[in-house]
Design an enzyme around this catalytic site. Structure first.
Site, PDB file in Angstrom:
ATOM      1  CD  GLU A   2      47.267  32.378  33.649  1.00 34.98           C
ATOM      2  OE1 GLU A   2      47.721  32.943  34.669  1.00 34.98           O
ATOM      3  OE2 GLU A   2      46.769  33.021  32.706  1.00 34.98           O
ATOM      4  CG  ASP A  60      48.387  39.864  38.016  1.00 36.73           C
ATOM      5  OD1 ASP A  60      48.627  40.992  38.512  1.00 36.73           O
ATOM      6  OD2 ASP A  60      47.511  39.711  37.157  1.00 36.73           O
TER       7      ASP A  60
END
Length: 155
Positions: A27, A36
Site C-alpha cells: 500500500e 489510487d
C-alpha cells in the site's frame, strides 16, 4: 472498536504481525490524499473509507488507521471463514481482503474453497486471480498476490 473473541485470538496468534508488513509494503505510506489506480481517494496505507482529496494525516494517524482498518478487515473475514486457519493463512487473507474488501473476499471462490475444507495448496493459489482493478491487470497486484501466496503457503 469492540472485537469478537475469535478476532482477538487470531490477533493474539500473530496474524497482524505477519500481515502488517505486507500491507504496508504494497500500500505504501502517503500522508496526503491521492487517487489510487482506479481513481478512488486514498490516504495513508491504502485507507479509502473516509479519505477525501486535500486531506493530510500524521504518521501516527496513519498507523492508527492501519490498525483500525486491519481489525475491521479481520472482523469481516472472521464472520465468513469457518475453519480454523494458521496465523500465516489468516495474514494472507487479511492482506488480500484489506485490498479487495471483505465483501468481495467473503463472496469469492477462494472463500468457498476455504470453507469447503480445501487444503491451503488448493485455495491459496486462488489469490493469483485477484490482480485486476478497474478491468486492468496491475503489475503491483501481481507482485502483492505472489507475496500473499508465499505467506499463505508458509514459504
Amino acid at each position: 472498536m469492540r472485537i469478537s473473541k475469535r478476532v482477538a485470538a487470531i490477533v493474539a496468534a500473530g496474524a497482524f504481525s505477519f500481515a502488517a508488513p505486507v500491507v504496508m509494503q504494497f500500500e505504501g505510506l502517503r500522508t496526503t490524499a491521492y487517487y489510487d489506480p482506479i481513481q478512488i481517494p486514498t490516504i495513508c496505507y491504502g485507507h479509502t473509507l473516509t479519505a477525501t482529496m486535500g486531506e493530510s494525516k500524521t504518521i501516527a494517524e496513519c498507523d492508527q488507521l492501519l490498525q483500525d482498518d486491519m481489525r475491521q478487515t479481520l472482523s469481516g473475514l472472521a464472520a465468513c471463514v469457518r475453519p480454523e486457519l494458521q496465523p500465516n493463512q489468516w495474514a494472507a487473507l487479511v492482506s488480500w481482503s484489506y485490498n479487495v474488501g471483505a465483501g468481495a473476499a467473503c463472496g469469492s471462490t477462494l472463500m468457498r474453497k476455504v470453507n469447503a475444507g480445501a487444503t491451503p495448496d488448493e485455495w491459496c493459489p486462488e489469490l493469483r486471480r485477484w490482480v485486476y482493478a478497474g478491468g486492468q491487470r496491475l503489475a503491483g497486484l501481481v507482485r502483492r498476490r505472489e507475496a500473499e501466496l508465499k505467506l499463505c503457503l508458509g514459504s
